[in-house]
Design a protein around this motif. Structure first.
Motif, PDB file in Angstrom:
ATOM      1  N   GLY A   1       0.814  -1.212   0.000  1.00  0.00           N
ATOM      2  CA  GLY A   1       0.000   0.000   0.000  1.00  0.00           C
ATOM      3  C   GLY A   1       0.847   1.261   0.000  1.00  0.00           C
ATOM      4  O   GLY A   1       0.526   2.233  -0.707  1.00  0.00           O
ATOM      5  N   ALA A   2       1.939   1.245   0.775  1.00  0.00           N
ATOM      6  CA  ALA A   2       2.814   2.420   0.847  1.00  0.00           C
ATOM      7  C   ALA A   2       3.491   2.678  -0.497  1.00  0.00           C
ATOM      8  O   ALA A   2       3.582   3.828  -0.956  1.00  0.00           O
ATOM      9  N   ILE A   3       3.963   1.610  -1.154  1.00  0.00           N
ATOM     10  CA  ILE A   3       4.596   1.759  -2.472  1.00  0.00           C
ATOM     11  C   ILE A   3       3.586   2.286  -3.489  1.00  0.00           C
ATOM     12  O   ILE A   3       3.887   3.174  -4.291  1.00  0.00           O
ATOM     13  N   PHE A   4       2.369   1.749  -3.449  1.00  0.00           N
ATOM     14  CA  PHE A   4       1.320   2.157  -4.375  1.00  0.00           C
ATOM     15  C   PHE A   4       1.056   3.661  -4.288  1.00  0.00           C
ATOM     16  O   PHE A   4       1.031   4.368  -5.303  1.00  0.00           O
ATOM     17  N   ILE A   5       0.856   4.158  -3.078  1.00  0.00           N
ATOM     18  CA  ILE A   5       0.545   5.579  -2.892  1.00  0.00           C
ATOM     19  C   ILE A   5       1.772   6.453  -3.159  1.00  0.00           C
ATOM     20  O   ILE A   5       1.664   7.519  -3.790  1.00  0.00           O
ATOM     21  N   ALA A   6       2.944   6.012  -2.712  1.00  0.00           N
ATOM     22  CA  ALA A   6       4.163   6.805  -2.926  1.00  0.00           C
ATOM     23  C   ALA A   6       4.474   6.950  -4.413  1.00  0.00           C
ATOM     24  O   ALA A   6       4.780   8.056  -4.885  1.00  0.00           O
ATOM     25  N   VAL A   7       4.368   5.861  -5.162  1.00  0.00           N
ATOM     26  CA  VAL A   7       4.668   5.910  -6.597  1.00  0.00           C
ATOM     27  C   VAL A   7       3.616   6.734  -7.339  1.00  0.00           C
ATOM     28  O   VAL A   7       3.944   7.530  -8.221  1.00  0.00           O
ATOM     29  N   SER A   8       2.329   6.552  -6.982  1.00  0.00           N
ATOM     30  CA  SER A   8       1.258   7.340  -7.610  1.00  0.00           C
ATOM     31  C   SER A   8       1.495   8.837  -7.397  1.00  0.00           C
ATOM     32  O   SER A   8       1.394   9.641  -8.333  1.00  0.00           O
ATOM     33  N   THR A   9       1.820   9.198  -6.155  1.00  0.00           N
ATOM     34  CA  THR A   9       2.066  10.608  -5.829  1.00  0.00           C
ATOM     35  C   THR A   9       3.273  11.137  -6.586  1.00  0.00           C
ATOM     36  O   THR A   9       3.239  12.253  -7.149  1.00  0.00           O
TER      37      THR A   9
END
Length: 275
Positions: free
Chosen positions: A92-100
């Motif tokens: 989840g952290a990678i998903f949001i960090a990369v999207s941002t």
């Protein structure tokens, strides 16, 4: 020794839609109690109370599954629970960090440190809000609804219905539009459903959901349209299809595409796991 056949009441209680509705009602009651009580407490006390009531929601779920559905609960097995939750948090952290990061690189977001921000208070609030949402919503949508519909119509129908319902569930949020509900359906409903079908436990899905919401809130990005007093002041620049507009990151086409990129391999692995 002959097994006694279940009577009509027992058959009704064991019917998937029955235990889905009974379970959802019970867990929503716990959520309501959580909202009332945490409003009266601040700081660490509020976080601890949220954790305690979240655990109570898990116990209620187990009780419904054992006494009403009369089925085993492998999705909440204690074996590897911590490992699965951490895997979910990392995902989840990678998903949001990369999207941002992608949106920032495309000129959609700019961040400025919020001078008046109290980092400890912000992080505690982000964790508290994300924790309750992740546990309650995953118990209801992936634990109860997906499994009940899966039992009646199979995995694909269950994934489709729960994803659409999850998207519609967010239509009442600030800044919500038909597009944002569709985006939530794809990036969240499909991704979280795929996470559950692949890992076959709720810990992974809860961890993913938790990290997603907590990181968004900590950064100061609206969480499904709900404003966040984060560590940064976030300015959205450009078209809503890129930034998500008032709804925030989850209304961005970037997040939708990346969510599907992560979900599709999960669904392929889930299909291969199927006996």
């Amino acid at each position: 020794m002959k097994k006694t056949r279940p009577n009509n009441i027992e058959r009704l209680l064991r019917f998937p839609i029955t235990w889905m509705l009974v379970g959802a009602a019970a867990i929503i009651l716990v959520q309501g109690l959580m909202l009332v009580l945490t409003e009266r407490v601040e700081g660490v006390g509020s976080l601890l109370l949220t954790l305690l009531l979240s655990l109570a929601a898990i116990l209620v779920y187990k009780l419904i599954m054992k006494s009403v559905a009369q089925r085993p609960i492998p999705e909440l097995s204690g074996q590897h629970a911590g490992v699965e939750a951490v895997r979910g948090i990392i995902t989840g952290a990678i998903f949001i960090a990369v999207s941002t990061l992608i949106i920032v690189l495309l000129g959609g977001y700019s961040f400025q440190w919020a001078v008046a921000a109290d980092p400890v208070s912000i992080l505690m609030t982000s964790i508290e809000t994300a924790l309750s949402a992740a546990i309650i919503e995953e118990l209801v949508f992936r634990g109860l609804m997906l499994q009940a519909i899966q039992k009646l119509g199979g995995s694909w129908i269950a994934l489709a219905i729960t994803s659409l319902t999850f998207g519609a569930f967010h239509l009442g949020n600030p800044g919500a539009t038909i597009w944002s509900a569709f985006a939530i359906t794809l990036e969240a409903g499909v991704l979280l459903g795929a996470a559950f079908l692949w890992r076959r436990n709720l810990w992974f899905a809860m961890g993913l959901h938790f990290a997603w919401n907590a990181l968004e809130a900590a950064l100061g990005i609206p969480v499904s349209g709900l404003p966040s007093a984060g560590l940064f002041t976030v300015k959205a620049n450009g078209a809503a299809w890129l930034t998500g507009g008032e709804f925030g990151l989850e209304g961005s086409i970037v997040t939708v595409i990346l969510g599907l990129v992560i979900a599709i391999p999960m669904l392929i692995r889930a299909a291969r796991k199927r006996p």
